[in-house]
Every structure is written in structure tokens, then in C-alpha cells.
Design a protein around this motif. Structure first.
Motif, short mmCIF file in Angstrom:
data_model
loop_
_atom_site.label_atom_id
_atom_site.label_comp_id
_atom_site.label_asym_id
_atom_site.label_seq_id
_atom_site.Cartn_x
_atom_site.Cartn_y
_atom_site.Cartn_z
N LEU A 71 75.06 80.16 32.85
CA LEU A 71 76.10 79.38 31.97
C LEU A 71 75.34 78.28 30.97
O LEU A 71 76.06 78.32 30.05
CB LEU A 71 77.02 78.82 32.94
N PRO A 72 74.48 77.64 31.35
CA PRO A 72 73.84 76.46 30.30
C PRO A 72 73.75 77.31 29.03
O PRO A 72 73.81 76.81 27.98
CB PRO A 72 72.26 76.26 31.11
N PHE A 73 73.00 78.73 28.97
CA PHE A 73 72.75 79.24 27.73
C PHE A 73 74.15 79.64 26.99
O PHE A 73 73.94 79.67 25.74
CB PHE A 73 72.06 80.51 28.15
N ALA A 74 75.12 79.86 27.72
CA ALA A 74 76.43 80.32 27.27
C ALA A 74 77.01 78.91 26.52
O ALA A 74 77.89 79.06 25.57
CB ALA A 74 77.39 80.87 28.13
N LEU A 75 76.72 77.88 27.11
CA LEU A 75 77.55 76.70 26.68
C LEU A 75 76.75 75.63 26.01
O LEU A 75 77.44 74.87 25.34
CB LEU A 75 77.92 75.76 28.12
N ALA A 118 71.93 89.87 33.31
CA ALA A 118 71.72 89.33 34.74
C ALA A 118 72.92 89.61 35.48
O ALA A 118 72.76 89.71 36.65
CB ALA A 118 71.46 87.72 34.20
N LEU A 119 74.14 89.31 34.69
CA LEU A 119 75.52 89.78 35.65
C LEU A 119 75.48 91.17 36.01
O LEU A 119 75.88 91.31 37.15
CB LEU A 119 76.63 89.20 34.68
N ALA A 166 75.96 83.60 42.42
CA ALA A 166 74.67 82.86 42.21
C ALA A 166 74.26 82.98 40.82
O ALA A 166 73.39 82.42 40.43
CB ALA A 166 73.67 83.09 43.44
N THR A 167 74.60 83.97 40.10
CA THR A 167 74.24 84.30 38.67
C THR A 167 74.74 83.09 37.75
O THR A 167 73.85 82.88 36.90
CB THR A 167 74.85 85.59 38.26
N PHE A 168 75.94 82.57 37.86
CA PHE A 168 76.52 81.73 36.87
C PHE A 168 75.80 80.19 36.51
O PHE A 168 75.69 79.97 35.62
CB PHE A 168 77.99 81.65 37.24
N PRO A 169 75.76 79.71 37.68
CA PRO A 169 74.90 78.43 37.64
C PRO A 169 73.65 78.30 36.66
O PRO A 169 73.49 77.35 35.97
CB PRO A 169 74.62 77.73 39.05
N VAL A 170 72.98 79.29 36.80
CA VAL A 170 71.71 79.30 35.77
C VAL A 170 71.76 80.03 34.56
O VAL A 170 71.00 79.85 33.54
CB VAL A 170 70.44 79.91 36.69
N ALA A 180 66.55 73.18 36.11
CA ALA A 180 66.91 72.10 36.96
C ALA A 180 68.00 72.54 37.97
O ALA A 180 67.80 72.17 38.93
CB ALA A 180 67.36 70.88 36.18
N VAL A 181 68.95 73.28 37.38
CA VAL A 181 70.15 73.83 38.45
C VAL A 181 69.57 74.63 39.56
O VAL A 181 69.87 74.52 40.45
CB VAL A 181 71.22 74.37 37.63
#
Length: 223
Positions: free
Chosen positions: A162-166, A56-57, A156-160, A179-180
Motif C-alpha cells: 500500500l505505501p507504493f499506491a499511496l 504481489a496480490l 499480509a500483502t497489503f501493509p507492504v 519499516a512496516v
């Protein structure tokens, strides 16, 4: 107060219009969603999540670069069109020919709002310009704006993703990511609605629904 009035400083023109900023953010968001939406809750492990994150990045880095380059191309093309018009008006054989050239350049909506006297006033100012560049040029602000385009798409990549990484639980991460994404789509629509003068809440909801449909279409087409 001394009685003297200080001249107000001219407002600095933003690097990008609100439409450009929101559009680039939404574009990057939709591209990222095409990757996060393909994550399987039952099959995805940490290795698959890592691959998705970098895919994605990488995709948004590439498209951010493409969008930035195309912004520069569009800027040069628009300035070239303006210079061509300016040179044609200045080179016209007489005032009537100059007004005709200028009138043909106006959009249908603008043509109905500008009187012949106003067209002539614009022509006179164009002819009176001391000098006209031979070709369109780019300045530092144009390059900064292109960089801003790149940044909006990539960030705009990171908000959607990052939940998978965290988060360890893929199902929870996917729900948070959705939701984000919906919140970002809604806020983007809200901003567009306010800029256009429409009902901002309605446009926000419409953008959230449209974004959901677009992501579905992107996935269906293999994106």
C-alpha cells in the motif's frame, strides 16, 4: 447470588492455532516482500508500481488458495491417521495387543510421560466409544479455518504494498514498506516467542533478521 453455581461454558477452540496464524501471515508477508524488494527506485514509474501491486496480490491469492487447500488435505490426513489408530486399538485381539498398538503411536517424548496404567485407561476409553466413523469427515469449522488461512496470506500483502499506491515518491514508499515489514516480522516473532515460552523480544528480533535473510534468498533464487 442464589447459592447455585452456574457451569462454566467451555471455551471455544480457535479456528487456527497461534503458530498457524502467525506462520501464514509471515508467509504472505515474505511473498509480498519478494515483489516490493525488486522495485527500482530510479526506474519505477506508476505503471511499474501498478504491475508490482497486482503481481504481489495475484501471487498471494494463488498461494493463499494453495495453502487453504493443503490445510484441508492435512486435516483429513490427520483425522484419517487418528481413525486408523482408533480402529486398530478396538480391533486388537486382547488388551495387551491394544496397548502395544497405542504405545507405538506415542511420540518419544510422550512415551516417557505416560505410564502403562494411563495407556490402559486411554485404551479402555477408546474401546468404550459407542461408534467410530468409517472415514474422516470435514465440518463447517474446518472450511472456515481453511478460509482463515487464505485470508491471512492475502491480507499480509497489503501493509507492504500500500505505501507504493499511496505515496508518489518511490524511495519514501520503499522505506516505509521496509519499516512496516520489519515491524510485522518482529511482532510475528514476538507472538511465536510468547506461545513457545521463549524470550519473546529475542524471538521478535531473530524473526526480523531471519525474514530479511529469507527475502534476500528469495530474490537471489529468482523469486
Amino acid at each position: 447470588m442464589t447459592g447455585t453455581t452456574l457451569a462454566a461454558e467451555p471455551a471455544r477452540e480457535p479456528l487456527l492455532s497461534p503458530v498457524d496464524r502467525i506462520s501464514e501471515m509471515l508467509f504472505g508477508l515474505l511473498m509480498a516482500l519478494s515483489f516490493t524488494g525488486a522495485v527500482s527506485v530510479t526506474e519505477a514509474g506508476r505503471a511499474e508500481i501498478r504491475v508490482m501491486f497486482f503481481a504481489a496480490l495475484g501471487c498471494n491469492l494463488a498461494w493463499g488458495l494453495v495453502d487453504a487447500v493443503m490445510y484441508v488435505v492435512r486435516t483429513v490426513a490427520n483425522r484419517g491417521k487418528w481413525l486408523t489408530l482408533l480402529q486398530s486399538v478396538r480391533a486388537a485381539s486382547d488388551a495387551q495387543a491394544g496397548r502395544a498398538v497405542l504405545g507405538r503411536s506415542l511420540s518419544h517424548d510422550m512415551a516417557g510421560l505416560v505410564s502403562p496404567a494411563e495407556v490402559e485407561a486411554i485404551r479402555v476409553r477408546m474401546v468404550a466409544l459407542p461408534s467410530v466413523p468409517e472415514r474422516p469427515t470435514l465440518g463447517w469449522n474446518d472450511l472456515r479455518a481453511a478460509l482463515a488461512v487464505f485470508v491471512f496470506v492475502v491480507v499480509a500483502t497489503f501493509p507492504v504494498v500500500l505505501p507504493f499506491a499511496l505515496m508518489q515518491d518511490v524511495s519514501t514508499a520503499k522505506n516505509v514498506s521496509r519499516a512496516v515489514a520489519l515491524a510485522m516480522l518482529f511482532l510475528g516473532g514476538l507472538g511465536l516467542g510468547r506461545y513457545a515460552g521463549y524470550g519473546s523480544w529475542k524471538v521478535g528480533l531473530l524473526m526480523a533478521g531471519l525474514g530479511t535473510l529469507l527475502v534476500g534468498a528469495i530474490k537471489a533464487l529468482g523469486g
